[in-house]
Scaffold this motif. Structure first.
Motif, short mmCIF file in Angstrom:
data_model
loop_
_atom_site.label_atom_id
_atom_site.label_comp_id
_atom_site.label_asym_id
_atom_site.label_seq_id
_atom_site.Cartn_x
_atom_site.Cartn_y
_atom_site.Cartn_z
N ALA A 239 0.80 -1.09 0.03
CA ALA A 239 -0.46 0.05 -0.10
C ALA A 239 1.30 0.97 0.05
CB ALA A 239 -1.10 0.38 1.08
N VAL A 240 2.19 1.22 0.47
CA VAL A 240 3.15 2.34 1.06
C VAL A 240 3.67 2.39 -0.97
CG1 VAL A 240 5.55 3.06 1.69
CG2 VAL A 240 3.44 2.26 3.03
N LEU A 241 4.02 1.21 -1.42
CA LEU A 241 4.54 1.76 -2.54
C LEU A 241 3.77 2.41 -3.62
CD1 LEU A 241 6.55 -1.68 -2.59
CD2 LEU A 241 7.61 0.82 -3.14
N LYS A 242 2.10 1.88 -3.36
CA LYS A 242 1.58 2.10 -4.26
C LYS A 242 1.12 3.63 -4.73
CE LYS A 242 -3.50 0.34 -6.63
NZ LYS A 242 -3.47 2.04 -6.98
N ASN A 245 4.01 5.62 -5.38
CA ASN A 245 4.26 5.85 -7.09
C ASN A 245 3.03 6.88 -7.58
OD1 ASN A 245 6.52 4.02 -6.74
ND2 ASN A 245 5.64 2.83 -6.61
N ASP A 246 2.04 6.55 -6.45
CA ASP A 246 0.65 7.79 -7.54
C ASP A 246 0.94 9.05 -7.34
OD1 ASP A 246 0.33 5.31 -8.33
OD2 ASP A 246 -1.80 5.03 -7.22
N ASN A 247 2.15 9.06 -6.16
CA ASN A 247 2.16 10.66 -5.56
C ASN A 247 1.04 11.13 -4.14
OD1 ASN A 247 4.56 11.59 -7.31
ND2 ASN A 247 3.44 11.68 -8.94
N GLY A 251 6.55 10.05 1.75
CA GLY A 251 7.52 9.48 2.25
C GLY A 251 7.16 8.44 2.96
N TYR A 252 7.87 7.47 2.98
CA TYR A 252 7.71 6.73 4.02
C TYR A 252 9.92 6.14 4.62
CZ TYR A 252 7.69 1.99 6.17
OH TYR A 252 6.71 0.64 6.86
N ILE A 253 10.37 5.73 5.89
CA ILE A 253 11.04 5.35 6.75
C ILE A 253 10.78 4.77 7.16
CG2 ILE A 253 12.99 6.37 8.29
CD1 ILE A 253 11.88 9.25 7.88
N ASP A 260 11.84 -4.73 -1.38
CA ASP A 260 10.92 -4.11 -2.21
C ASP A 260 10.91 -3.12 -1.91
OD1 ASP A 260 10.52 -6.77 -3.23
OD2 ASP A 260 8.37 -6.96 -1.61
N LEU A 261 11.69 -2.16 -0.93
CA LEU A 261 11.63 -1.17 -0.45
C LEU A 261 13.09 -0.28 -0.68
CD1 LEU A 261 9.64 -0.81 3.10
CD2 LEU A 261 8.72 -0.75 0.35
#
Length: 400
Positions: A239-242, A245-247, A251-253, A260-261
């Motif tokens: 869910a984070v990656l999607k 990538n969809d703006n 950000g994610y830390i 994958d991250l």
């Protein structure tokens, strides 16, 4: 002589608490207790001698807690011992999120300066690309107000950040420690919608696995940053990656490495640095040792993840500890067995937790053979899982 086995490197400051005249370290395959950090015990059978496991850290997902409970093994952790280390790492990443400090350093280090160049002037000309923002006035959401979350909330507020906290299970002690200027919200969605940064600090359980998923991320600002310094599976990485990538997420830390991250410009992955300070490792080792010593020498349980907290002053010659199924009439059954052997009970405390209960019984009895006979009889009782007798130790545990 109590037998203690260790896994992983446990700070010497903690191990020194086990006195040589009462404890032997790593001398047997049948220990009374185990102290560890990250060693995975899920495939390890427990010897019959094992009474306790102490994790020098907060999380216990590397320990088969349910199996330990069924076998009468008390599992301890060290809540709060590494809280300051995690807090400082989260605060450091807050600063890195608003100021491109690492990027600026990398640019300076790799810029193709020529001999004789005015390095300072060139750097001044290019510094605008690394302009950032300030944290003052920004909104931080803290999900989980335990030992770590409470520290983060208080210190972030002192930095001028507007802090919102969400924890439907916050304890009374923690509530007293949190600044009154920290806003408490009753619904997670409310926090997610208004905050510029969200940091998660809850334990990994079935109820928290994937706690931050597609729905939750959809509530967040498109510019917001999400932090996970608790456990990897609490946040749904797909869910984070999607969203990134969809703006739809700024950000994610995370402190939990995942293939994958990696190599994403809006994701920072750290190699589980949260408690990796010398001070935190020492604090965790000292608390874990104190938990074990208290339990082995007095029967008291403090900081257990699978049995209730039970403490009672130990002033009698003998103490009996019992782990049993939490069913009706167990106390009367235990008391009857003791009375039938003409032994007087000087004090007793019983606490239940879910399907299991723990009981301390102090005996006015000096005859060792009568106490040993009592233990044999109690071990025959249905639904009694473990019984042990503790002779008055003379010297009590050292406080953490």
């Amino acid at each position: 002589m109590y037998q203690i086995n260790t896994f992983n490197a446990i700070a010497q400051e903690g191990m020194e608490r086990f006195e040589d005249d009462k404890y032997a370290i790593n001398d047997t395959d049948d220990p009374d207790a185990v102290i560890l950090r990250s060693k995975n015990l899920h495939e390890m059978p427990f010897p019959a001698s094992l009474k306790a496991i102490a994790r020098a850290g907060a999380g216990t997902n590397n320990i088969p807690v349910e199996r330990a409970t069924q076998e009468g093994v008390v599992v301890f952790n060290t809540p709060g011992a590494n809280a300051n280390a995690v807090k400082e790492l989260v605060l450091a990443n807050l600063f890195l999120s608003v100021r491109p400090i690492l990027e600026g350093n990398e640019w300076v280090q790799n810029f193709p300066f020529n001999p004789g160049d005015d390095v300072e002037a060139i750097a001044e000309d290019h510094k605008k690309q690394f302009a950032g923002n300030e944290l003052v006035g920004k909104k931080l959401g803290v999900v989980g107000l335990g030992a770590i979350g409470a520290l983060i909330a208080n210190d972030a507020e002192r930095l001028g950040i507007e802090v919102y906290g969400y924890d439907p299970y916050v304890s009374v002690d923690t509530a007293w420690s949190i600044s009154r200027r920290v806003h408490r919200v009753l619904e997670l969605d409310e926090l997610l919608k208004i905050c510029d940064f969200v940091t998660v600090h809850v334990p990994l359980m079935d109820s928290t696995r994937g706690m931050i998923g597609e729905h939750e991320i959809a509530q967040m600002k498109a510019t917001a940053h999400l932090y996970n310094f608790a456990r990897g599976p609490i946040v749904d990485k797909d869910a984070v990656l999607k969203a990134i990538n969809d703006n739809r997420l700024g950000g994610y830390i995370t402190d939990f490495a995942d293939a994958d991250l990696l190599h994403h410009p809006k994701i920072r992955v750290l190699p589980h640095l949260g408690a990796s300070t010398e001070e935190a490792e020492i604090n965790c080792a000292k608390m874990a040792a104190a938990n074990l010593k208290r339990f082995l020498e007095t029967g008291d349980i403090v900081n257990s993840v699978n049995f209730p907290s039970v403490q009672m002053s130990f002033n009698s010659p003998w103490r009996i500890t019992l782990i049993n199924k939490n069913i009706p009439n167990m106390i009367s059954t235990i008391s009857t067995f003791i009375a039938n052997l003409d032994i007087n009970i000087s004090n007793m405390v019983n606490r239940g937790r879910g399907d299991y209960a723990y009981t301390l019984v102090d005996l006015d009895e000096l005859d060792r053979s009568k106490v040993e006979n009592l233990i044999d009889e109690l071990n025959k009782v249905d639904n009694v899982i473990r019984v042990r007798a503790i002779e008055h130790p003379g010297a009590f545990y050292e406080e953490y």
